[in-house]
Design a protein around this motif. Structure first.
Motif, mmCIF file in Angstrom:
data_model
loop_
_atom_site.group_PDB
_atom_site.id
_atom_site.type_symbol
_atom_site.label_atom_id
_atom_site.label_comp_id
_atom_site.label_asym_id
_atom_site.label_seq_id
_atom_site.Cartn_x
_atom_site.Cartn_y
_atom_site.Cartn_z
ATOM 1 N N ASP A 1 4.773 6.708 -2.518
ATOM 2 C CA ASP A 1 3.863 6.306 -1.307
ATOM 3 C C ASP A 1 3.001 5.067 -1.839
ATOM 4 N N PHE A 2 3.158 4.039 -1.024
ATOM 5 C CA PHE A 2 2.448 2.967 -1.336
ATOM 6 C C PHE A 2 1.172 2.635 -0.572
ATOM 7 N N THR A 3 0.747 3.620 0.276
ATOM 8 C CA THR A 3 -0.300 3.421 1.209
ATOM 9 C C THR A 3 -1.530 2.824 0.200
ATOM 10 N N ALA A 4 -1.844 3.618 -0.792
ATOM 11 C CA ALA A 4 -3.268 3.248 -1.802
ATOM 12 C C ALA A 4 -3.033 1.701 -1.970
ATOM 13 N N HIS A 5 -1.617 1.229 -2.482
ATOM 14 C CA HIS A 5 -1.499 -0.290 -2.839
ATOM 15 C C HIS A 5 -1.503 -0.960 -1.706
ATOM 16 N N GLU A 6 -1.077 -0.654 -0.308
ATOM 17 C CA GLU A 6 -1.314 -1.675 0.737
ATOM 18 C C GLU A 6 -2.588 -1.674 1.155
ATOM 19 N N GLU B 1 -5.346 -1.764 -0.658
ATOM 20 C CA GLU B 1 -5.755 -2.597 -1.680
ATOM 21 C C GLU B 1 -5.571 -4.061 -1.407
ATOM 22 N N ARG B 2 -4.245 -4.130 -1.138
ATOM 23 C CA ARG B 2 -3.482 -5.391 -0.880
ATOM 24 C C ARG B 2 -4.307 -6.178 0.351
ATOM 25 N N ARG B 3 -4.273 -5.334 1.511
ATOM 26 C CA ARG B 3 -5.045 -5.907 2.488
ATOM 27 C C ARG B 3 -6.540 -6.268 2.266
ATOM 28 N N GLN C 1 -7.641 -7.408 -0.540
ATOM 29 C CA GLN C 1 -7.697 -8.524 -1.305
ATOM 30 C C GLN C 1 -7.466 -9.682 -0.418
#
Length: 102
Positions: free
Chosen positions: A34-39, A41-43, A45
């Motif tokens: 699940d990359f939800t948390a990473h996505e 954070e990316r948005r 940034q």
């Protein structure tokens, strides 16, 4: 082998087929990442890098003005080429551009 080369398939052995596990291989195990948390954070940034004063409507308006300027003041040959590209669907017709110079 470079990093973009596909991973070669192991050679087929007698008895291998759809739904069969090759000899000596363990059962396959499925897993999800699940990359939800990473996505999120990316948005965050990206938005922080753009800044609070970024106005997307103004940016688009400026791009339209730049395109209009790019296709304005064309000589006869440039205008003919522009019309050919518009007719072919390569370029959109510009409301303020694509007119020959006076």
């Amino acid at each position: 082998m470079t990093s973009h080369d596909p991973i070669p398939e192991p050679p087929a052995r007698p008895g291998d087929g759809p739904g069969r596990t090759p000899e000596g291989a363990g059962p396959t195990i499925g897993f999800d990442v699940d990359f939800t948390a990473h996505e999120i954070e990316r948005r965050a940034q990206v938005l922080a890098a753009i800044g609070a004063d970024w106005d997307p409507v103004e940016v688009l308006r400026g791009e339209e003005q730049a395109y209009d300027l790019l296709y304005s003041g064309l000589d006869a040959e440039q205008q003919r080429l522009y019309e050919d590209l518009v007719a072919a669907g390569v370029l959109p017709r510009r409301s303020g551009g694509g007119h020959a110079a006076p």
